[in-house]
Scaffold this active site. Structure first.
Site, PDB file in Angstrom:
ATOM      1  N   GLU A  91      19.542 -54.966  48.979  1.00 17.48           N
ATOM      2  CA  GLU A  91      18.225 -54.618  48.441  1.00 17.48           C
ATOM      3  C   GLU A  91      17.837 -55.512  47.271  1.00 17.48           C
ATOM      4  OE1 GLU A  91      18.114 -50.412  47.401  1.00 17.48           O
ATOM      5  OE2 GLU A  91      19.491 -50.029  49.055  1.00 17.48           O
ATOM      6  N   CYS A 335      18.551 -49.021  43.055  1.00 14.80           N
ATOM      7  CA  CYS A 335      19.218 -49.841  44.066  1.00 14.80           C
ATOM      8  C   CYS A 335      20.367 -49.116  44.744  1.00 14.80           C
ATOM      9  CB  CYS A 335      19.690 -51.140  43.460  1.00 14.80           C
ATOM     10  SG  CYS A 335      18.549 -52.445  43.875  1.00 14.80           S
TER      11      CYS A 335
END
Ligand code: SAH
Length: 349
Positions: A91, A335
């Protein structure tokens, strides 16, 4: 045989490779410029087609693929789920600040540090990213957004200093004037506290900001939240931070995520201030983070009001502190959460 990743190469290494193919040095500069813009082979029109084909056959050049993209309706924050050549997912988060755009990048697929509150570590570490894969996130996001990224935080999935060589190589590549030219002073490297690597980083002559995830001011609490503390307890860690400051002149920033009933009382704030005064002396800054609740951990966040009391207590005791602005609250921008969902329920994508 493994094909080398062209995106991981410095201009000098690329020049050497192209020269070994009988090409003049300026071809390397052209190729480097194209790749760092994320151009496809067919867009690189000033390079001979035969050379492009030869490179495509003998080496790897791949920008991470946008698997999923979430855009916050609240503040325009964009979260990317990228897939890599082998199908691993990572990500990145694109954030807009007054001083420019910043990208939060991942350094590993997964993480083996085991912090109790963190989504990235729940399935352990699949593998390290190479420097080109870390850089590729910046290239892909910049290309997708059509806007320059002027700052980077290594606060995505993974522990950058657990992937030390690739992290340092990435820092040199992304700040390279022939490439994206992001100023090292606009880059933060966040670590859970690998003290010996912090001291090594201080010797690299890379004026980045060091962010240290502290999250507690006594060893018992910190070890319960962060297993890494058993290896590098707080005194060892703060000594390394002091060393980093003395060697680089760069003020160290401490991250402190507030977790209900674990580390968020006014007494915890007092203890933190005392510990930092004792351990750091020199300038430092505390970034308070509101916990992003990860269902699997069972941990709860602290109310905004209590976070403000915590901040004010630190300030009253002479410690510089701010509460981190929460961007992308509607897209789960913390995240690790997208990758986690992708791992546990790929059919939903
Ligand atoms: N491994 C590095 C960088 C990645 S994490 C590190 O530990 O610093 C980036 C920051 O987010 C760290 O401070 C981390 O402790 C924090 N963090 C992780 N999970 C979080 C969560 N669920 N809520 C709030 N902060 C979190």
């Amino acid at each position: 045989m493994d094909r080398p990743n062209l995106l991981s190469m410095t201009p000098a290494e690329l020049t050497e490779r192209l020269c070994s193919l009988g090409e003049p040095a300026y071809r390397a500069r052209q190729l480097y410029g194209w790749m760092h813009k994320g151009a496809a082979w067919e867009e690189m029109t000033n390079l001979p087609a035969a050379l492009r084909q030869r490179l495509a056959e003998t080496a790897e050049y791949r920008i991470p693929h946008v698997e999923q993209k979430l855009v916050s309706a609240v503040d325009g924050t964009v979260k990317y789920l990228f897939s890599l050549a082998d199908g691993e997912c990572i990500e990145s988060v694109f954030m807009r600040y007054e001083h420019g755009n910043t990208l939060c990048v991942s350094s590993q697929a997964g993480c083996r540090m085991g912090c109790r509150f963190c989504a990235s570590t729940l399935h352990g570490r699949a593998r390290d990213l190479d420097a080109g894969e870390i850089l590729g996130q910046v290239i892909a996001a910049q290309r997708d957004m059509g806007e320059r990224i002027g700052g980077i935080v290594m606060m995505g999935i993974g522990e950058p200093l657990d992937n030390y060589d690739n992290t340092v190589r990435f820092l040199r590549l992304v700040s390279c004037p022939e490439g994206l030219n992001v100023g090292l002073r606009h880059i933060s490297v966040s670590t859970c506290g690998l003290a010996d690597r912090i001291l090594r980083l201080a010797e690299e002559d890379l004026p980045v900001t060091l962010s240290v995830s502290l999250h507690a001011s006594d060893d018992e609490t910190r070890s319960a939240l962060m297993p890494v503390n058993n290896r590098y307890p707080i005194d060892t860690l703060l000594a390394a931070c002091r060393g980093y400051f003395e060697r680089t002149g760069r003020r160290v920033s401490f991250e402190y995520t507030l977790i209900a009933e674990k580390n968020d009382s006014p007494r915890d704030a007092d203890a933190l201030a005392a510990r930092l005064h004792r351990g750091m002396q020199a300038g430092c800054h505390v970034n308070l983070i509101l916990l992003n609740e990860v269902h699997e951990t069972g941990l709860r966040g602290t109310a905004r009001r209590s976070a403000e009391v915590f901040r004010d207590t630190l300030i009253r005791r002479g410690v510089n502190a701010t509460i981190r602005r929460r961007l992308g609250s509607d897209i789960d921008a913390s995240c690790g959460q997208l990758r986690l969902r992708h791992l546990t329920n790929p059919a939903a994508f």
